[in-house]
Scaffold this motif. Structure first.
Motif, PDB file in Angstrom:
ATOM      1  N   GLY A  26       0.819  -1.210   0.000  1.00 18.72           N
ATOM      2  CA  GLY A  26       0.000   0.000   0.000  1.00 18.72           C
ATOM      3  C   GLY A  26       0.847   1.251   0.000  1.00 18.72           C
ATOM      4  O   GLY A  26       0.485   2.264  -0.600  1.00 18.72           O
ATOM      5  N   LYS A  29       1.564   1.671  -3.640  1.00 18.17           N
ATOM      6  CA  LYS A  29       0.484   1.774  -4.600  1.00 18.17           C
ATOM      7  C   LYS A  29      -0.372   3.035  -4.408  1.00 18.17           C
ATOM      8  O   LYS A  29      -0.745   3.671  -5.390  1.00 18.17           O
ATOM      9  CB  LYS A  29      -0.417   0.544  -4.493  1.00 18.17           C
ATOM     10  CG  LYS A  29      -1.459   0.499  -5.586  1.00 18.17           C
ATOM     11  CD  LYS A  29      -2.307  -0.731  -5.486  1.00 18.17           C
ATOM     12  CE  LYS A  29      -3.332  -0.742  -6.578  1.00 18.17           C
ATOM     13  NZ  LYS A  29      -4.452   0.158  -6.300  1.00 18.17           N
ATOM     14  N   LEU A  30      -0.669   3.405  -3.156  1.00 17.90           N
ATOM     15  CA  LEU A  30      -1.599   4.514  -2.940  1.00 17.90           C
ATOM     16  C   LEU A  30      -0.992   5.819  -3.434  1.00 17.90           C
ATOM     17  O   LEU A  30       0.227   5.974  -3.493  1.00 17.90           O
ATOM     18  CB  LEU A  30      -1.966   4.599  -1.462  1.00 17.90           C
ATOM     19  CG  LEU A  30      -2.716   3.381  -0.948  1.00 17.90           C
ATOM     20  CD1 LEU A  30      -2.961   3.500   0.541  1.00 17.90           C
ATOM     21  CD2 LEU A  30      -4.035   3.214  -1.655  1.00 17.90           C
ATOM     22  N   GLU A  31      -1.863   6.782  -3.788  1.00 21.33           N
ATOM     23  CA  GLU A  31      -1.382   7.919  -4.558  1.00 21.33           C
ATOM     24  C   GLU A  31      -1.019   9.141  -3.720  1.00 21.33           C
ATOM     25  O   GLU A  31      -0.087   9.849  -4.043  1.00 21.33           O
ATOM     26  CB  GLU A  31      -2.468   8.313  -5.571  1.00 21.33           C
ATOM     27  CG  GLU A  31      -2.451   7.400  -6.778  1.00 21.33           C
ATOM     28  CD  GLU A  31      -3.793   7.335  -7.438  1.00 21.33           C
ATOM     29  OE1 GLU A  31      -4.624   8.210  -7.164  1.00 21.33           O
ATOM     30  OE2 GLU A  31      -4.018   6.386  -8.212  1.00 21.33           O
ATOM     31  N   ASP A  32      -1.771   9.383  -2.654  1.00 23.01           N
ATOM     32  CA  ASP A  32      -1.577  10.598  -1.882  1.00 23.01           C
ATOM     33  C   ASP A  32      -0.882  10.248  -0.566  1.00 23.01           C
ATOM     34  O   ASP A  32      -1.020   9.132  -0.067  1.00 23.01           O
ATOM     35  CB  ASP A  32      -2.954  11.227  -1.623  1.00 23.01           C
ATOM     36  CG  ASP A  32      -2.813  12.596  -1.022  1.00 23.01           C
ATOM     37  OD1 ASP A  32      -1.828  13.270  -1.372  1.00 23.01           O
ATOM     38  OD2 ASP A  32      -3.661  12.980  -0.209  1.00 23.01           O
ATOM     39  N   THR A  33      -0.139  11.214  -0.006  1.00 22.11           N
ATOM     40  CA  THR A  33       0.563  10.903   1.248  1.00 22.11           C
ATOM     41  C   THR A  33      -0.410  10.570   2.361  1.00 22.11           C
ATOM     42  O   THR A  33      -0.179   9.661   3.152  1.00 22.11           O
ATOM     43  CB  THR A  33       1.425  12.095   1.664  1.00 22.11           C
ATOM     44  OG1 THR A  33       2.272  12.429   0.580  1.00 22.11           O
ATOM     45  CG2 THR A  33       2.273  11.746   2.843  1.00 22.11           C
ATOM     46  N   MET A  34      -1.523  11.319   2.439  1.00 26.85           N
ATOM     47  CA  MET A  34      -2.483  11.064   3.502  1.00 26.85           C
ATOM     48  C   MET A  34      -3.148   9.699   3.338  1.00 26.85           C
ATOM     49  O   MET A  34      -3.513   9.060   4.313  1.00 26.85           O
ATOM     50  CB  MET A  34      -3.547  12.159   3.523  1.00 26.85           C
ATOM     51  CG  MET A  34      -3.051  13.436   4.122  1.00 26.85           C
ATOM     52  SD  MET A  34      -2.317  13.196   5.746  1.00 26.85           S
ATOM     53  CE  MET A  34      -2.717  14.732   6.505  1.00 26.85           C
ATOM     54  N   GLN A  35      -3.322   9.240   2.070  1.00 28.32           N
ATOM     55  CA  GLN A  35      -3.828   7.877   1.866  1.00 28.32           C
ATOM     56  C   GLN A  35      -2.770   6.859   2.251  1.00 28.32           C
ATOM     57  O   GLN A  35      -3.069   5.822   2.859  1.00 28.32           O
ATOM     58  CB  GLN A  35      -4.216   7.656   0.408  1.00 28.32           C
ATOM     59  CG  GLN A  35      -5.412   8.448  -0.034  1.00 28.32           C
ATOM     60  CD  GLN A  35      -5.656   8.273  -1.516  1.00 28.32           C
ATOM     61  OE1 GLN A  35      -4.986   7.500  -2.182  1.00 28.32           O
ATOM     62  NE2 GLN A  35      -6.612   9.013  -2.031  1.00 28.32           N
ATOM     63  N   ARG A  36      -1.515   7.164   1.891  1.00 29.08           N
ATOM     64  CA  ARG A  36      -0.428   6.243   2.166  1.00 29.08           C
ATOM     65  C   ARG A  36      -0.240   6.010   3.654  1.00 29.08           C
ATOM     66  O   ARG A  36       0.259   4.980   4.061  1.00 29.08           O
ATOM     67  CB  ARG A  36       0.862   6.810   1.590  1.00 29.08           C
ATOM     68  CG  ARG A  36       1.267   6.166   0.303  1.00 29.08           C
ATOM     69  CD  ARG A  36       2.482   6.824  -0.208  1.00 29.08           C
ATOM     70  NE  ARG A  36       2.216   7.467  -1.477  1.00 29.08           N
ATOM     71  CZ  ARG A  36       2.690   8.622  -1.836  1.00 29.08           C
ATOM     72  NH1 ARG A  36       3.456   9.306  -1.022  1.00 29.08           N
ATOM     73  NH2 ARG A  36       2.410   9.109  -3.018  1.00 29.08           N
ATOM     74  N   HIS A  38      -2.402   5.345   5.743  1.00 31.78           N
ATOM     75  CA  HIS A  38      -3.275   4.291   6.263  1.00 31.78           C
ATOM     76  C   HIS A  38      -2.596   2.935   6.223  1.00 31.78           C
ATOM     77  O   HIS A  38      -2.683   2.177   7.179  1.00 31.78           O
ATOM     78  CB  HIS A  38      -4.569   4.221   5.446  1.00 31.78           C
ATOM     79  CG  HIS A  38      -5.480   5.354   5.698  1.00 31.78           C
ATOM     80  ND1 HIS A  38      -6.174   5.488   6.870  1.00 31.78           N
ATOM     81  CD2 HIS A  38      -5.802   6.416   4.948  1.00 31.78           C
ATOM     82  CE1 HIS A  38      -6.892   6.584   6.825  1.00 31.78           C
ATOM     83  NE2 HIS A  38      -6.678   7.166   5.671  1.00 31.78           N
ATOM     84  N   ALA A  39      -1.952   2.615   5.090  1.00 28.73           N
ATOM     85  CA  ALA A  39      -1.513   1.233   4.865  1.00 28.73           C
ATOM     86  C   ALA A  39      -0.498   0.755   5.906  1.00 28.73           C
ATOM     87  O   ALA A  39      -0.750  -0.249   6.582  1.00 28.73           O
ATOM     88  CB  ALA A  39      -0.965   1.104   3.448  1.00 28.73           C
TER      89      ALA A  39
ATOM     90  N   ASP B  32       6.652  11.246   3.521  1.00 25.54           N
ATOM     91  CA  ASP B  32       6.677   9.909   2.930  1.00 25.54           C
ATOM     92  C   ASP B  32       7.911   9.146   3.374  1.00 25.54           C
ATOM     93  O   ASP B  32       7.845   7.948   3.665  1.00 25.54           O
ATOM     94  CB  ASP B  32       6.693  10.019   1.411  1.00 25.54           C
ATOM     95  CG  ASP B  32       5.352  10.407   0.880  1.00 25.54           C
ATOM     96  OD1 ASP B  32       4.417   9.637   1.096  1.00 25.54           O
ATOM     97  OD2 ASP B  32       5.252  11.476   0.264  1.00 25.54           O
TER      98      ASP B  32
END
Lengths: 129, 89
Positions: A26, A29-36, A38-39, B32
């Motif tokens: 994840g 694969k995920l696109e946004d930092t805030m989405q990333r 989560h994984a 990140d």
């Protein structure tokens, strides 16, 4: 009986490996930092929890030496994962999100990243009077 | 069976480490990279515990506990450094 115990431990190990792989995938694969965010903080923590449960079962049932070290590591990880995720989110907001893009906080104080601490009113924070 | 399951889990977490390395090299923002480093620490803890199961010794718990603590402290320190430009004010 031996076979059942081994099957249980192997089940936990496989579940843990799949969760760990999904968490790290994840991150790619995920696109946004805030989405990333989560994984890894959820899936990978559950994966490590599965490994630690499997290790505890292994040493308790097969080696017959029950130890609580794993429980310590599990508790520590489950306590610290949200804290570090919160800090990473704060870092991201400070560097990439403008104050105007954030929603209203519905309170006398703004977002903690941009506003001064409520406990120090002398720092030019918003005053109530 | 147990050996195969352990090897499968080791394989999964090792691939996870590769994914994390890719995100560290690529990551567009500092957040990140910090996130990928934090995930790497968690994966390394899992690998240490798995090695303990594989060798069936209990020596590696102390190591994994230390890695967990150092990883948390370093994540928070890195975040504070990016946030405030200082770690202890």
């Amino acid at each position: 009986m031996e076979f059942l115990i081994e099957a249980l431990i192997a089940f936990f190990l496989v579940i843990a490996g799949v969760f760990g792989l999904v968490g790290s995938f994840g991150l790619v694969k995920l696109e946004d930092t805030m989405q990333r965010l989560h994984a890894p903080t959820k899936a990978t923590t559950v994966g490590v929890g599965g490994v630690l449960i499997a290790s505890m079962l292994y040493f308790a049932l097969i080696k017959e030496s029950l130890s609580f070290h794993e429980l310590l590591i599990t508790i520590f990880l489950f306590l610290t994962a949200p804290v570090s995720a919160h800090f990473i989110a704060k870092t991201y907001i400070q560097s990439r999100v403008r104050e105007k893009e954030l929603p209203e906080t519905q309170s006398p104080y703004g977002w903690a990243v941009y506003d001064d601490s409520p406990s120090h009113p002398e720092d030019d924070g918003p005053q109530d009077d | 069976m147990l050996t195969f399951a352990t090897l499968f889990a080791v394989f999964c977490f090792a691939f996870g480490l590769l994914f994390n390395l890719w995100r560290i090299a690529r990551g567009p923002s500092n957040a990140d990279r910090i996130l990928a480093l934090d995930t790497m620490v968690i994966n390394v803890i899992a690998l240490l515990v798995l090695y303990g199961i594989y060798e069936s010794t209990a020596v590696y718990y102390e190591a994994s506990m230390l890695v967990a603590m150092v990883g948390f402290v370093s994540t928070v320190a890195y975040c504070r450094f990016v946030l405030r430009g200082d770690i202890i004010e």
